[in-house]
Enzyme design. Structure first.
Site, PDB file in Angstrom:
ATOM      1  N   ASP A   1      -0.845 -17.943 -14.790  1.00 18.14           N
ATOM      2  CA  ASP A   1      -1.267 -17.412 -13.481  1.00 18.14           C
ATOM      3  C   ASP A   1      -2.726 -17.785 -13.219  1.00 18.14           C
ATOM      4  O   ASP A   1      -3.546 -17.762 -14.156  1.00 18.14           O
ATOM      5  CB  ASP A   1      -1.181 -15.863 -13.475  1.00 18.14           C
TER       6      ASP A   1
ATOM      7  N   ASP B   1      -9.684 -10.078 -11.708  1.00 27.53           N
ATOM      8  CA  ASP B   1      -8.882  -9.998 -12.950  1.00 27.53           C
ATOM      9  C   ASP B   1      -9.831  -9.963 -14.142  1.00 27.53           C
ATOM     10  O   ASP B   1      -9.736  -9.136 -15.050  1.00 27.53           O
ATOM     11  CB  ASP B   1      -8.024 -11.269 -13.105  1.00 27.53           C
TER      12      ASP B   1
ATOM     13  N   GLU C   1      -3.256  -8.964 -20.591  1.00 23.72           N
ATOM     14  CA  GLU C   1      -2.598 -10.090 -19.915  1.00 23.72           C
ATOM     15  C   GLU C   1      -3.508 -11.301 -19.853  1.00 23.72           C
ATOM     16  O   GLU C   1      -3.071 -12.438 -19.884  1.00 23.72           O
ATOM     17  CB  GLU C   1      -2.227  -9.684 -18.496  1.00 23.72           C
ATOM     18  N   GLU C   2      -4.825 -11.042 -19.770  1.00 23.17           N
ATOM     19  CA  GLU C   2      -5.787 -12.138 -19.519  1.00 23.17           C
ATOM     20  C   GLU C   2      -6.268 -12.817 -20.784  1.00 23.17           C
ATOM     21  O   GLU C   2      -7.123 -13.690 -20.755  1.00 23.17           O
ATOM     22  CB  GLU C   2      -6.985 -11.639 -18.702  1.00 23.17           C
TER      23      GLU C   2
ATOM     24  N   ASP D   1      -2.581  -4.495 -18.492  1.00 18.96           N
ATOM     25  CA  ASP D   1      -2.662  -5.497 -17.430  1.00 18.96           C
ATOM     26  C   ASP D   1      -3.839  -5.044 -16.587  1.00 18.96           C
ATOM     27  O   ASP D   1      -3.717  -4.068 -15.836  1.00 18.96           O
ATOM     28  CB  ASP D   1      -1.349  -5.490 -16.617  1.00 18.96           C
TER      29      ASP D   1
ATOM     30  N   LEU E   1      -5.509  -6.075 -13.991  1.00 21.83           N
ATOM     31  CA  LEU E   1      -5.376  -6.052 -12.550  1.00 21.83           C
ATOM     32  C   LEU E   1      -4.018  -6.618 -12.181  1.00 21.83           C
ATOM     33  O   LEU E   1      -3.729  -7.796 -12.407  1.00 21.83           O
ATOM     34  CB  LEU E   1      -6.487  -6.873 -11.884  1.00 21.83           C
ATOM     35  N   ASP E   2      -3.169  -5.750 -11.674  1.00 21.36           N
ATOM     36  CA  ASP E   2      -1.796  -6.158 -11.338  1.00 21.36           C
ATOM     37  C   ASP E   2      -1.704  -6.408  -9.830  1.00 21.36           C
ATOM     38  O   ASP E   2      -2.185  -5.610  -9.042  1.00 21.36           O
ATOM     39  CB  ASP E   2      -0.833  -5.040 -11.746  1.00 21.36           C
TER      40      ASP E   2
ATOM     41  N   GLU F   1       3.621  -4.772 -18.651  1.00 16.15           N
ATOM     42  CA  GLU F   1       4.077  -4.429 -17.295  1.00 16.15           C
ATOM     43  C   GLU F   1       5.388  -3.634 -17.379  1.00 16.15           C
ATOM     44  O   GLU F   1       5.457  -2.485 -16.961  1.00 16.15           O
ATOM     45  CB  GLU F   1       4.265  -5.697 -16.451  1.00 16.15           C
TER      46      GLU F   1
HETATM   47  P1  AHG Z   1      -0.312  -9.964 -12.018  1.00 16.33           P
HETATM   48  O1  AHG Z   1      -1.153  -9.969 -10.784  1.00 16.33           O
HETATM   49  O2  AHG Z   1      -0.778  -8.990 -13.048  1.00 16.33           O
HETATM   50  O3  AHG Z   1      -0.075 -11.343 -12.550  1.00 16.33           O
HETATM   51  O4  AHG Z   1       1.123  -9.399 -11.608  1.00 16.33           O
HETATM   52  C1  AHG Z   1       1.750  -9.953 -10.496  1.00 16.33           C
HETATM   53  C2  AHG Z   1       3.206  -9.663 -10.577  1.00 16.33           C
HETATM   54  C3  AHG Z   1       3.584  -8.254 -10.154  1.00 16.33           C
HETATM   55  O5  AHG Z   1       2.486  -7.454  -9.814  1.00 16.33           O
HETATM   56  C4  AHG Z   1       4.471  -8.447  -8.944  1.00 16.33           C
HETATM   57  O6  AHG Z   1       5.571  -7.588  -8.999  1.00 16.33           O
HETATM   58  C5  AHG Z   1       4.892  -9.898  -9.049  1.00 16.33           C
HETATM   59  O7  AHG Z   1       3.845 -10.578  -9.708  1.00 16.33           O
HETATM   60  C6  AHG Z   1       5.110 -10.525  -7.699  1.00 16.33           C
HETATM   61  O8  AHG Z   1       5.573 -11.834  -7.955  1.00 16.33           O
HETATM   62  P2  AHG Z   1       6.086 -12.730  -6.710  1.00 16.33           P
HETATM   63  O9  AHG Z   1       4.866 -13.045  -5.903  1.00 16.33           O
HETATM   64  O10 AHG Z   1       6.717 -13.928  -7.373  1.00 16.33           O
HETATM   65  O11 AHG Z   1       7.108 -11.900  -5.967  1.00 16.33           O
HETATM   66 MN    MN Z   2       0.785  -7.668 -13.421  1.00 13.26          MN
HETATM   67 MN    MN Z   3      -2.625  -8.903 -13.981  1.00 15.24          MN
END
Ligand code: AHG
Ligand code: MN
Ligand code: MN
Length: 336
Positions: A66, A72, A95-96, A117, A119-120, A281
């Protein structure tokens, strides 16, 4: 005189809950308190991110591939720094960071493990849409000294606490230590998390489904049949359901907890294990949902029963109201 609701702060609540555990040493309470301080530090930056140069990307990617946003990174470091000297943890994982995070030599090592995590929903930061932080706490399983990867790869059913902070229209700290789920809303004027939702119970059945239907054509046919079923027009069975999806797991799962229904991030033809990570998560969210009387599966088994093999491993996840997850499970298993 009108009876005013007793002002129960998170700190006082944690302390009162401690008396329910005869063998409590206070270490666990201090750990939760330290976490609430870290949450306020992250909130302080999140709430003014648009004003200071902390939006945007760092240009780096994390272990899951990501893009890493500045917030983050800030949240990750803030939580680590707020927790590393507490003396309650033997190891952390985030996560990071690809590998486990050791406690600095100069600090005492403790009996707990923190996975988080920081920052989600970071793809939502620059659009000012609800984001969150997620945490999961275990007792260590290795005998002593530095914590190890083994301490971090425990089944979710072994969690001693889990929760999240949702930075939305208000900032709420939601957690459970195995005696129900409780929510505390931050009162910025006093800087305290105040009890706002004691003993949150998820409705047995909802009317909302929450998943990224942009992936519909890559989903298994059984899941497509489930979506077709719940979106048919049949008032006698409470259909059609409404679709609500913001793309922040904390936001989508919190709404599911409060209103009922189902949230899912399924696997698909391109990513059979889905996008969400088991350890920081899905396990904490599954723990919260089960503690609130709901259900959380990967399509075949209970999320909390899965034995993690790797820190950043993904898992499909279907969580929410028991009746909704049961119905979805029947379709996934070809029984409907
Ligand atoms: P993060 O920002 O910690 O990587 O998590 C993002 C995750 C979660 O929060 C969310 O349900 C999902 O990514 C959304 O993914 P899409 O954009 O593919 O739907
Ligand atoms: Mn997340
Ligand atoms: Mn995250």
């Amino acid at each position: 005189m009108t009876t005013t609701k007793k002002l129960m702060t998170l700190e006082r609540f944690i302390h009162e809950q401690e008396h329910l555990y005869p063998t409590a040493t206070g270490e666990f309470s201090e750990l939760l308190h330290d976490l609430s301080v870290a949450a306020k530090l992250v909130w302080r930056e999140v709430s003014k991110a648009g004003l200071v140069n902390i939006l945007g990307s760092t240009g780096r990617t994390n272990a899951s591939g990501d893009a890493v946003k500045k917030l983050d990174e800030f949240a990750d470091e803030t939580i680590y720094r707020a927790m590393d000297y507490s003396g309650h943890l033997c190891v952390m994982a985030s996560e990071e960071n690809e590998d486990i995070l050791q406690i600095p030599e100069e600090y005492k090592s403790g009996g707990y493990v923190l996975l988080y995590d920081p920052l989600d929903g970071s793809s939502n930061i620059d659009a000012n849409i609800t984001i969150g932080s997620i945490f999961s706490i275990y007792k260590r399983v290795t005998p002593g000294g530095k914590g190890k990867l083994e301490d971090c790869l425990q089944q979710g059913l072994k969690q001693v606490a889990a929760g999240y902070i949702i930075y939305g229209s208000s900032t709420v700290f939601v957690y459970s230590t195995g005696r129900g789920v409780h929510g505390f809303t931050l009162d910025p004027s006093v800087g305290e998390f105040v009890l706002s939702n004691e003993k949150i119970v998820i409705p047995q059945k909802g009317k909302i489904y929450s998943m990224n239907e942009g992936n519909y054509r890559n989903w298994d046919e059984s899941l497509q049949k489930y979506i077709q079923y719940i979106t048919e027009d049949d008032k006698t069975t409470g259909r059609p359901y409404s679709l609500r999806y913001i793309g922040t797991m904390v936001g989508d799962a919190h709404r599911t907890l409060m209103y009922g229904g189902i949230f899912a991030y399924p696997g698909d033809k391109k990513n059979p294990e889905g996008k969400l990570r088991l350890c920081y998560e899905c396990n904490p969210m599954a723990y919260i949902i089960e503690q609130a009387g709901g259900k959380a599966i990967d399509g075949k088994q209970r999320i909390l029963d899965i034995k993690p093999k790797a820190l950043h491993q993904h898992t499909p996840v279907f969580l929410g109201s028991v009746e909704d997850v049961n119905l979805c499970e029947e379709f996934l298993q070809g029984k409907r």
